[in-house]
Design a protein around this motif. Structure first.
Motif, PDB file in Angstrom:
ATOM      1  N   UNK A   1       0.811  -1.229   0.000  1.00 29.84           N
ATOM      2  CA  UNK A   1       0.000   0.000   0.000  1.00 29.84           C
ATOM      3  C   UNK A   1       0.840   1.273   0.000  1.00 29.84           C
ATOM      4  N   UNK A   2       0.327   2.291  -0.677  1.00 28.37           N
ATOM      5  CA  UNK A   2       0.970   3.599  -0.716  1.00 28.37           C
ATOM      6  C   UNK A   2       0.957   4.228   0.667  1.00 28.37           C
ATOM      7  N   UNK A   3       2.055   4.880   1.035  1.00 25.67           N
ATOM      8  CA  UNK A   3       2.152   5.501   2.353  1.00 25.67           C
ATOM      9  C   UNK A   3       1.287   6.731   2.508  1.00 25.67           C
ATOM     10  N   UNK A   4       0.743   7.265   1.420  1.00 29.53           N
ATOM     11  CA  UNK A   4      -0.103   8.452   1.499  1.00 29.53           C
ATOM     12  C   UNK A   4      -1.588   8.127   1.334  1.00 29.53           C
ATOM     13  N   UNK A   5      -1.922   7.402   0.253  1.00 25.68           N
ATOM     14  CA  UNK A   5      -3.347   7.133  -0.010  1.00 25.68           C
ATOM     15  C   UNK A   5      -3.749   5.694   0.291  1.00 25.68           C
ATOM     16  N   UNK A   6      -2.793   4.844   0.580  1.00 29.48           N
ATOM     17  CA  UNK A   6      -3.004   3.436   0.926  1.00 29.48           C
ATOM     18  C   UNK A   6      -3.535   2.584  -0.216  1.00 29.48           C
ATOM     19  N   UNK A   7      -3.536   3.130  -1.440  1.00 28.40           N
ATOM     20  CA  UNK A   7      -3.916   2.323  -2.599  1.00 28.40           C
ATOM     21  C   UNK A   7      -2.795   1.318  -2.892  1.00 28.40           C
ATOM     22  N   UNK A   8      -3.129   0.160  -3.432  1.00 27.95           N
ATOM     23  CA  UNK A   8      -2.097  -0.834  -3.738  1.00 27.95           C
ATOM     24  C   UNK A   8      -1.170  -0.362  -4.858  1.00 27.95           C
ATOM     25  N   UNK A   9       0.103  -0.615  -4.695  1.00 31.78           N
ATOM     26  CA  UNK A   9       1.103  -0.267  -5.718  1.00 31.78           C
ATOM     27  C   UNK A   9       1.597  -1.556  -6.380  1.00 31.78           C
ATOM     28  N   UNK A  10       2.534  -1.384  -7.308  1.00 35.19           N
ATOM     29  CA  UNK A  10       3.102  -2.538  -7.999  1.00 35.19           C
ATOM     30  C   UNK A  10       4.238  -3.186  -7.206  1.00 35.19           C
ATOM     31  N   UNK A  11       4.592  -2.607  -6.069  1.00 35.22           N
ATOM     32  CA  UNK A  11       5.665  -3.166  -5.244  1.00 35.22           C
ATOM     33  C   UNK A  11       5.185  -4.419  -4.508  1.00 35.22           C
TER      34      UNK A  11
ATOM     35  N   UNK B   1      10.535  -7.113   1.971  1.00 32.11           N
ATOM     36  CA  UNK B   1      11.582  -6.112   1.799  1.00 32.11           C
ATOM     37  C   UNK B   1      11.750  -5.217   3.021  1.00 32.11           C
ATOM     38  N   UNK B   2      11.010  -5.533   4.083  1.00 27.49           N
ATOM     39  CA  UNK B   2      11.172  -4.807   5.339  1.00 27.49           C
ATOM     40  C   UNK B   2      10.429  -3.488   5.411  1.00 27.49           C
ATOM     41  N   UNK B   3       9.564  -3.202   4.457  1.00 21.32           N
ATOM     42  CA  UNK B   3       8.757  -1.972   4.496  1.00 21.32           C
ATOM     43  C   UNK B   3       7.279  -2.331   4.362  1.00 21.32           C
ATOM     44  N   UNK B   4       6.427  -1.634   5.126  1.00 23.84           N
ATOM     45  CA  UNK B   4       4.995  -1.928   5.116  1.00 23.84           C
ATOM     46  C   UNK B   4       4.199  -0.927   4.286  1.00 23.84           C
ATOM     47  N   UNK B   5       4.824   0.207   3.935  1.00 25.16           N
ATOM     48  CA  UNK B   5       4.168   1.221   3.117  1.00 25.16           C
ATOM     49  C   UNK B   5       5.121   1.674   2.016  1.00 25.16           C
ATOM     50  N   UNK B   6       4.573   1.870   0.830  1.00 28.82           N
ATOM     51  CA  UNK B   6       5.382   2.289  -0.311  1.00 28.82           C
ATOM     52  C   UNK B   6       5.543   3.802  -0.333  1.00 28.82           C
ATOM     53  N   UNK B   7       6.672   4.242  -0.879  1.00 31.13           N
ATOM     54  CA  UNK B   7       6.877   5.669  -1.123  1.00 31.13           C
ATOM     55  C   UNK B   7       5.805   6.158  -2.095  1.00 31.13           C
ATOM     56  N   UNK B   8       5.131   7.267  -1.817  1.00 30.73           N
ATOM     57  CA  UNK B   8       4.092   7.781  -2.727  1.00 30.73           C
ATOM     58  C   UNK B   8       4.604   8.001  -4.159  1.00 30.73           C
ATOM     59  N   UNK B   9       5.908   8.167  -4.308  1.00 25.50           N
ATOM     60  CA  UNK B   9       6.466   8.320  -5.651  1.00 25.50           C
ATOM     61  C   UNK B   9       6.312   7.055  -6.495  1.00 25.50           C
ATOM     62  N   UNK B  10       6.051   5.917  -5.829  1.00 26.99           N
ATOM     63  CA  UNK B  10       5.844   4.664  -6.524  1.00 26.99           C
ATOM     64  C   UNK B  10       4.363   4.356  -6.760  1.00 26.99           C
ATOM     65  N   UNK B  11       3.508   5.302  -6.377  1.00 20.87           N
ATOM     66  CA  UNK B  11       2.058   5.095  -6.481  1.00 20.87           C
ATOM     67  C   UNK B  11       1.531   5.702  -7.773  1.00 20.87           C
ATOM     68  N   UNK B  12       0.812   4.933  -8.556  1.00 18.45           N
ATOM     69  CA  UNK B  12       0.276   5.439  -9.830  1.00 18.45           C
ATOM     70  C   UNK B  12      -0.852   6.438  -9.621  1.00 18.45           C
ATOM     71  N   UNK B  13      -1.428   6.498  -8.410  1.00 19.55           N
ATOM     72  CA  UNK B  13      -2.486   7.474  -8.112  1.00 19.55           C
ATOM     73  C   UNK B  13      -1.887   8.795  -7.616  1.00 19.55           C
ATOM     74  N   UNK B  14      -0.961   8.699  -6.657  1.00 26.20           N
ATOM     75  CA  UNK B  14      -0.333   9.904  -6.111  1.00 26.20           C
ATOM     76  C   UNK B  14       0.705  10.510  -7.072  1.00 26.20           C
ATOM     77  N   UNK B  15       1.297   9.651  -7.893  1.00 25.92           N
ATOM     78  CA  UNK B  15       2.327  10.115  -8.823  1.00 25.92           C
ATOM     79  C   UNK B  15       2.056   9.548 -10.221  1.00 25.92           C
TER      80      UNK B  15
END
Length: 288
Positions: free
Chosen positions: A242-252, A273-287
């Motif tokens: 999930x995206x760290x800003x909008x919580x939408x699923x990412x491709x990560x 990979x040791x992270x529970x939230x994706x950087x918003x830069x990796x989110x197709x909705x936020x970025x």
């Protein structure tokens, strides 16, 4: 009942290589597994394919490695064989960047195991160029790390047979001799030059083979929680971190599935990979 640490101790294993891969593979396997590595001089691994294309590779990368290992078992009668195979291609996501994928296959007929170590890297000098004279040949050589890294010179990039190919060029005198001879016999006034990707002529590739061997060891030491068979490894990656800003699923990757080839037991592991939230830069909705 044997423990994983004693499954391979003091057992013989054939390493199918004629390109000095034992320099990086043998110390790791002998130290980590306690096996005794044997090299057979009568095993021609080039018969399963060459990077210079004068002998076509037998099947896929994994199939070629498997055939090498199976041939080693056939001619020796041993129960364990190790072989490796490399491939070089443009990076699937990075334009103009070459990549190197190395696999090291471990086959144990006694325990009915096949485990494959892998390394995918952009650390490679894989390259080629058409040359017209010695000056352009030495310019290319300098660019790819000669003489520490060897070179190949041939009439064209698709040789008919090995008689058209000069391999293992690692001195200035060898380079001058090969280039002059090829250009003398060239109807176009040009020659094809490329890096020699055989392990003993390519220390950069040798490091990637070492990394693939260490990956193999980690897989061998990963045992199934249910039946204790080595090789309990990742067989599936699940997207949707999930995206760290909008919580939408990412491709990560959100989770991975481990599976045992022997008993079929499966286990899911979240956030590998040791992270529970994706950087918003990796989110197709936020970025977008």
């Amino acid at each position: 009942m044997q423990t994983q640490d004693s499954l391979f101790t003091n057992r013989n294993a054939i390493l199918a290589t004629m390109h000095k891969k034992e320099q990086v593979i043998a110390p790791i396997l002998e130290q980590e597994l306690g096996i005794k590595l044997i090299i057979r001089a009568d095993l021609n691994t080039d018969s399963f394919g060459t990077f210079s294309r004068d002998i076509k590779r037998a099947g896929t990368q994994i199939e070629a490695a498997r055939l090498k290992a199976e041939k080693a078992l056939e001619i020796t009668g041993e129960k364990i064989a190790i072989a490796s195979e490399g491939s070089f291609a443009p990076h699937p996501h990075l334009p103009y960047i070459s990549s190197n994928k190395e696999i090291v296959i471990f086959i144990d007929r006694e325990l009915d195991l096949e485990i494959i170590g892998e390394e995918f890297s952009t650390d490679t000098n894989h390259n080629h160029q058409a040359i017209q004279n010695l000056e352009s040949a030495f310019d290319f050589a300098k660019k790819v790390g000669f003489p520490e890294h060897g070179l190949i010179v041939m009439l064209n990039e698709n040789p008919k047979d090995s008689s058209e190919v000069f391999k293992g060029i690692n001195t200035e005198s060898k380079l001058i001799e090969a280039v002059n001879l090829i250009l003398k016999n060239s109807s176009t006034g040009k020659a094809h030059m490329e890096t020699d990707m055989r392990a003993m002529y390519n220390p950069t590739r040798m490091k990637n083979i070492e990394k693939a061997t260490r990956n193999l060891i980690s897989k061998i030491k990963s045992c199934c929680p249910k039946c204790s068979t080595p090789g309990f490894t990742i067989t599936q990656r699940i997207q949707g971190l999930p995206c760290g800003m909008c919580y939408a699923p990412t491709l990560l990757t959100k989770a991975v599935i481990y599976e045992c080839k022997k008993c079929g037991f499966r286990k899911e592991r979240l956030f590998p990979d040791g992270i529970e939230l994706a950087d918003p830069g990796q989110c197709t909705y936020c970025n977008p």
